[in-house]
Each structure stands twice: as structure tokens, then as C-alpha cells.
Motif scaffolding. Structure first.
Motif: not given
Length: 280
Positions: A62-65, A105-110, A180-183, A273-275
């Protein structure tokens, strides 16, 4: 460099993306992509490391912020001339500033969680910049020296909470998972001109947003200087600069997110990103 954070929520480790698109672990060099690691000297030390000497991270974690310990997330409203037009609002004579709670703030794919009582949860692909050196009363000429790099933010927004109820925009922007922030954090030296980046967003494969940072009213350089008149900007602060046209609120008829929807978005050179949307 493309810096990132990977692992379970709250337990992310620092890493970077190598030239082959593989994650390399930076834990032996920094404790997080945050604070002092984002200072110019900190980035220079990371830049001097040969990625091939870093441990390879196996699998697809998993990628985080992409930034940790964010002090504040500042957002700019109605900052694209074509987005202002679709909302029927005038381009503001000064930047509209609002805050998004860092708990969003969460990861880009959360997952994106629809808050209870949500009626109009919307999407916004945004270019964000991350502060790398404290900025206070800086001029536009000095502004870019204070930017560590750039990343993507999906400024998820509950429009009924934001617009139709009393108070400021913050409560429609700050629900859990609404940032969502990143990847990854792409360092400033790898982005030739932040005002010439293609931006897009799709829901369930349908492209709603297809724009460019070229239509931003107030650019990155100006925003650093402008914001630093009203608050000091600290290393790790994220400033999200607004969205191009194509938000759900601007559709005819309007379209809003529902459980099961899949949102995909990207900015040229900054990744994607993908959510998936779920009921919170």
C-alpha cells in the motif's frame, strides 16, 4: 526524485521510486518523508544516494500519503478560470483560502468513504505543492526556493455540507478520506513548469475532468508569496491549488459519487491515483 511512503496506515516507511519504477527503502537514511528530510539539505542528501544501493521493496505494498506529519493542508478555491465559469462564480480578486483537516489525508489508492448524511460528494483533481523550507513574508522571486516538490491531491468535497449549510467550506472538505495524496512527492527539479501540466479525472471510466494547470488564475509562485503574508508555511505543509472544470457539481444534470464508484485521476509527470467509493 520521486519520494513516497509505503506500508499500513500509521506505519508507513520512507521510500523512493527508482528509474525502473520499483520502490526502494529509505529507512536507513530518514525516519519519514517529513520535516527535516524536506529541507533543501535533506533533499540533497537523499539525491546523493545511489538508488541501486537501497533495499528493494518486494510486492505491491500500500502507498500512504507521500508526506508525513503534515502540519496543515491549505487549499485554494475557484483558482481555475474555466472551473469558476462552470460554477457560475466570478474569478476572485484574491485567492480564496480554506483549510482541509489533516485527518482527511489518506493514501492515493485508499477508499473514499461517503460520510453519513452525504448527498453530494464530489471529486476534484488538484496539483499540490509541498513546502520544503519555512516561508514567511517571502517575495515571488524567492518563492520557489521554499517548494520541495509537487504531488496530486483529490480534493473530495461534500457540496451540500460545503455550500448549502451555514458556515465555512471546511466541513464539506474535511471528512475522513477526503484528501487522497500522492502517489509520490516529485521534487521541484523534476518539474520544469508547474503551470503547464495536463490534469484528468475519470469516474467509472468516464472522463469528467480533462484540463491543465495552465488555466490557474494564481500560480504556484504567487501562492507561496501570498500565503506567507498571512501564515508561516512550514516544511511538510501541503498547498492544494484548485481544480480544472468537470466536477460533478458542474454537470447537467449534476453527478455525485455513490458507493461502488471507482475514481481514477492523474497529473502529467506526477503519477496517478485510484479510489473506490464506500459508504462510511
Amino acid at each position: 526524485m520521486k519520494l513516497l511512503r509505503y506500508g499500513p496506515p500509521g506505519q508507513e516507511k520512507p521510500g523512493l521510486l527508482d528509474a525502473d519504477g520499483r520502490i526502494r527503502d529509505l529507512s536507513a537514511h530518514v525516519d519519514d518523508i517529513a520535516g527535516a528530510a524536506l529541507l533543501p539539505d535533506g533533499l540533497d542528501r537523499l539525491r546523493a544516494i545511489d538508488p541501486a544501493t537501497l533495499p528493494l521493496v518486494e510486492g505491491n505494498p500500500r502507498l500512504g500519503p507521500c508526506v508525513g506529519r503534515v502540519g496543515k493542508m491549505v487549499c485554494i478555491g475557484l483558482n481555475f478560470s474555466d472551473h469558476a465559469a462552470e460554477t457560475g462564480m466570478a474569478v476572485p480578486p484574491e485567492p480564496i483560502i480554506f483549510m482541509k483537516a489533516t485527518s482527511a489525508i489518506v493514501g492515493p489508492n485508499d477508499l473514499i468513504e461517503l460520510p453519513r448524511g452525504s448527498e453530494k460528494t464530489d471529486w476534484e483533481v488538484e496539483l499540490a505543492f509541498v513546502i520544503g523550507k519555512t516561508a514567511k513574508y517571502v517575495s515571488e522571486d524567492e518563492a520557489m526556493d521554499h517548494v520541495a516538490g509537487y504531488c496530486i491531491v483529490n480534493d473530495v468535497s461534500e457540496r451540500a455540507f460545503q455550500i448549502e449549510r451555514q458556515g465555512q467550506w471546511t466541513k464539506g472538505k474535511s471528512c475522513d478520506s477526503f484528501g487522497p495524496t500522492g502517489p509520490w512527492l516529485v521534487t521541484r527539479d523534476e518539474v520544469e513548469d508547474p503551470q503547464k501540466l495536463k490534469m484528468w479525472l475519470e469516474v467509472n471510466g468516464h472522463r469528467y475532468q480533462d484540463g491543465s494547470s495552465a488555466t490557474m488564475v494564481y500560480g504556484v509562485r504567487y501562492l507561496v508569496s501570498y500565503l506567507s503574508r498571512f501564515m508561516s508555511l512550514q516544511p511538510g505543509d501541503i498547498i492544494s491549488t484548485g481544480t480544472p472544470p468537470g466536477v460533478g457539481m458542474g454537470q447537467k444534470p449534476q453527478v455525485f459519487l455513490k458507493a461502488g464508484d471507482v475514481v481514477e485521476l492523474g497529473i502529467e509527470g506526477l503519477g496517478t491515483q485510484r479510489q473506490t467509493v464506500v459508504q462510511g
